[in-house]
Design an enzyme around this catalytic site. Structure first.
Site, PDB file in Angstrom:
ATOM      1  CE  LYS A  13       2.179 -18.462  14.686  1.00  0.00           C
ATOM      2  NZ  LYS A  13       1.463 -17.171  14.538  1.00  0.00           N
ATOM      3  NE  ARG A  88       7.626 -14.822  16.257  1.00  0.00           N
ATOM      4  CZ  ARG A  88       6.560 -15.350  16.835  1.00  0.00           C
ATOM      5  NH1 ARG A  88       6.550 -16.601  17.236  1.00  0.00           N
ATOM      6  NH2 ARG A  88       5.489 -14.608  17.018  1.00  0.00           N
ATOM      7  NE  ARG A 127      -4.391 -13.945  21.183  1.00  0.00           N
ATOM      8  CZ  ARG A 127      -3.256 -14.306  20.613  1.00  0.00           C
ATOM      9  NH1 ARG A 127      -3.136 -15.510  20.092  1.00  0.00           N
ATOM     10  NH2 ARG A 127      -2.258 -13.465  20.536  1.00  0.00           N
ATOM     11  NE  ARG A 160      -0.222 -13.199  23.525  1.00  0.00           N
ATOM     12  CZ  ARG A 160       0.191 -13.934  22.490  1.00  0.00           C
ATOM     13  NH1 ARG A 160      -0.289 -15.155  22.311  1.00  0.00           N
ATOM     14  NH2 ARG A 160       1.076 -13.463  21.637  1.00  0.00           N
ATOM     15  NE  ARG A 171       2.175 -10.141  18.669  1.00  0.00           N
ATOM     16  CZ  ARG A 171       1.004 -10.669  19.050  1.00  0.00           C
ATOM     17  NH1 ARG A 171       0.116  -9.916  19.700  1.00  0.00           N
ATOM     18  NH2 ARG A 171       0.731 -11.914  18.802  1.00  0.00           N
TER      19      ARG A 171
HETATM   20  P1  AP5 Z   1      -4.442 -17.832  17.511  1.00  0.00           P
HETATM   21  O1  AP5 Z   1      -4.649 -19.265  17.147  1.00  0.00           O
HETATM   22  O2  AP5 Z   1      -4.218 -17.501  18.954  1.00  0.00           O
HETATM   23  O3  AP5 Z   1      -3.331 -17.192  16.565  1.00  0.00           O
HETATM   24  P2  AP5 Z   1      -1.745 -17.406  16.546  1.00  0.00           P
HETATM   25  O4  AP5 Z   1      -1.334 -17.528  15.116  1.00  0.00           O
HETATM   26  O5  AP5 Z   1      -1.350 -18.533  17.468  1.00  0.00           O
HETATM   27  O6  AP5 Z   1      -1.317 -16.002  17.116  1.00  0.00           O
HETATM   28  P3  AP5 Z   1      -0.276 -15.594  18.258  1.00  0.00           P
HETATM   29  O7  AP5 Z   1      -0.558 -14.175  18.599  1.00  0.00           O
HETATM   30  O8  AP5 Z   1      -0.284 -16.536  19.429  1.00  0.00           O
HETATM   31  O9  AP5 Z   1       1.017 -15.756  17.482  1.00  0.00           O
HETATM   32  P4  AP5 Z   1       2.320 -15.007  17.633  1.00  0.00           P
HETATM   33  O10 AP5 Z   1       3.118 -15.787  16.680  1.00  0.00           O
HETATM   34  O11 AP5 Z   1       2.366 -13.548  17.479  1.00  0.00           O
HETATM   35  O12 AP5 Z   1       2.569 -15.133  19.206  1.00  0.00           O
HETATM   36  P5  AP5 Z   1       3.550 -16.038  20.036  1.00  0.00           P
HETATM   37  O13 AP5 Z   1       2.850 -16.399  21.281  1.00  0.00           O
HETATM   38  O14 AP5 Z   1       4.159 -17.113  19.191  1.00  0.00           O
HETATM   39  O15 AP5 Z   1      -5.716 -17.012  16.993  1.00  0.00           O
HETATM   40  C1  AP5 Z   1      -5.826 -15.620  17.232  1.00  0.00           C
HETATM   41  C2  AP5 Z   1      -7.319 -15.262  17.520  1.00  0.00           C
HETATM   42  O16 AP5 Z   1      -8.083 -15.522  16.346  1.00  0.00           O
HETATM   43  C3  AP5 Z   1      -7.950 -16.096  18.643  1.00  0.00           C
HETATM   44  O17 AP5 Z   1      -8.834 -15.270  19.370  1.00  0.00           O
HETATM   45  C4  AP5 Z   1      -8.727 -17.191  17.906  1.00  0.00           C
HETATM   46  O18 AP5 Z   1      -9.875 -17.605  18.620  1.00  0.00           O
HETATM   47  C5  AP5 Z   1      -9.127 -16.467  16.616  1.00  0.00           C
HETATM   48  N1  AP5 Z   1      -9.192 -17.380  15.475  1.00  0.00           N
HETATM   49  C6  AP5 Z   1      -8.336 -18.418  15.179  1.00  0.00           C
HETATM   50  N2  AP5 Z   1      -8.709 -19.015  14.024  1.00  0.00           N
HETATM   51  C7  AP5 Z   1      -9.784 -18.316  13.571  1.00  0.00           C
HETATM   52  C8  AP5 Z   1     -10.621 -18.439  12.429  1.00  0.00           C
HETATM   53  N3  AP5 Z   1     -10.431 -19.383  11.500  1.00  0.00           N
HETATM   54  N4  AP5 Z   1     -11.625 -17.537  12.266  1.00  0.00           N
HETATM   55  C9  AP5 Z   1     -11.842 -16.569  13.207  1.00  0.00           C
HETATM   56  N5  AP5 Z   1     -11.086 -16.414  14.315  1.00  0.00           N
HETATM   57  C10 AP5 Z   1     -10.072 -17.277  14.496  1.00  0.00           C
HETATM   58  O19 AP5 Z   1       4.741 -15.014  20.342  1.00  0.00           O
HETATM   59  C11 AP5 Z   1       4.599 -13.923  21.244  1.00  0.00           C
HETATM   60  C12 AP5 Z   1       5.939 -13.191  21.380  1.00  0.00           C
HETATM   61  O20 AP5 Z   1       6.939 -14.087  21.909  1.00  0.00           O
HETATM   62  C13 AP5 Z   1       6.541 -12.669  20.075  1.00  0.00           C
HETATM   63  O21 AP5 Z   1       6.010 -11.414  19.711  1.00  0.00           O
HETATM   64  C14 AP5 Z   1       8.026 -12.607  20.458  1.00  0.00           C
HETATM   65  O22 AP5 Z   1       8.317 -11.486  21.251  1.00  0.00           O
HETATM   66  C15 AP5 Z   1       8.215 -13.852  21.309  1.00  0.00           C
HETATM   67  N6  AP5 Z   1       8.593 -15.035  20.513  1.00  0.00           N
HETATM   68  C16 AP5 Z   1       7.837 -16.165  20.339  1.00  0.00           C
HETATM   69  N7  AP5 Z   1       8.478 -17.039  19.553  1.00  0.00           N
HETATM   70  C17 AP5 Z   1       9.666 -16.459  19.210  1.00  0.00           C
HETATM   71  C18 AP5 Z   1      10.745 -16.861  18.385  1.00  0.00           C
HETATM   72  N8  AP5 Z   1      10.719 -18.030  17.747  1.00  0.00           N
HETATM   73  N9  AP5 Z   1      11.785 -16.010  18.248  1.00  0.00           N
HETATM   74  C19 AP5 Z   1      11.816 -14.830  18.883  1.00  0.00           C
HETATM   75  N10 AP5 Z   1      10.816 -14.369  19.676  1.00  0.00           N
HETATM   76  C20 AP5 Z   1       9.736 -15.186  19.839  1.00  0.00           C
END
Ligand code: AP5
Length: 214
Positions: A13, A88, A127, A160, A171
């Protein structure tokens, strides 16, 4: 363009949001980034969120919605936005649509990136990011020129806290229980577009562009 990028942790994402920001000139609203900034700044919200995020749980709907509502009201969102990591839960989705409708706006696209769990664990545990410029890397898929160092800033890359394998698995189970039901929610509204998330980053950009053009 008012868009939700949906998918499990590690689906890509954040990676694809960067492309959408450049391509369509809209801001990325990442609730994960906003919460990490609050944790780093040690605000009262950040102090509440820190332990929950470290174990891979979800921060309360009220806290997250307050943050998003404030962000959506900022002038740079007037031409559209990309929501990354929000909503979410079903209550978050209901509240988002109520907030947008008060603003006379609505979501136009919900793009769901589809990736298998074992690949998600591999992506997240590999990552890394630069603490200075924020650029993201993957030790195998998108490695820096010199192992462990940012190509631009030449500082050591960091992992991270919640990307360690045990937390990643937690997660993913939180995603299955609390976030995955949103797929049926948006499917029932006829808004969900599923995009295979396996392939190169450029291939997935191309799939997203085709869906948005269609
Ligand atoms: P990346 O693009 O970073 O993946 P992502 O989907 O953004 O993953 P996140 O871990 O950031 O998502 P998340 O939803 O768990 O975390 P968030 O920060 O929102 O890609 C991942 C890796 O793969 C990278 O190394 C990239 O280079 C690689 N990659 C990408 N595309 C690729 C491809 N095509 N092929 C190969 N490799 C690839 O949330 C963190 C925490 O915050 C949550 O756990 C929660 O505690 C809190 N939080 C956030 N939002 C909320 C909410 N709405 N409600 C409640 N709690 C929340």
């Amino acid at each position: 363009m008012n868009l939700i990028l949906f998918g499990p942790p590690g689906a890509g994402k954040g990676t694809q949001a960067q492309f959408l920001v450049k391509q369509y000139a809209v801001p990325q609203i990442s609730t994960g980034d906003m919460l990490r900034a609050a944790v780093k700044a040690e605000t009262s919200l950040g102090l509440q969120a820190k332990a929950i995020m470290q174990r891979g749980g979800l921060v309360s709907d009220e806290i997250v919605l307050g943050m998003v509502e404030e962000r959506l009201a900022q002038p740079d969102c007037s031409g559209g936005f990309v929501l990354d990591g929000f909503p979410r839960t079903i209550p978050q989705a209901d509240m988002l649509h109520a907030v947008l409708s008060r603003m006379g706006r609505s979501i136009e696209h919900v793009l769901s990136l589809e990736v298998e769990p074992e690949e998600l664990v591999h992506r997240l545990s590999g990552r890394r990011s630069c603490p200075a410029c924020g650029r993201g890397y993957h030790v195998e898929y998108e490695p820096p020129q010199q192992a462990g160092m940012c190509d631009q800033c030449h500082v050591a890359l960091v992992q991270r806290d919640d990307d360690r394998e045990e937390t990643v698995r937690n997660r993913l189970s939180v995603y299955e229980e609390q976030t995955h039901p949103l797929k049926a929610y948006y499917l029932a509204k006829g808004m969900l577009r599923q995009i295979p998330g396996i392939g190169s980053i450029a291939e997935i950009q191309q799939r997203i562009s085709s869906v948005l053009a269609g």
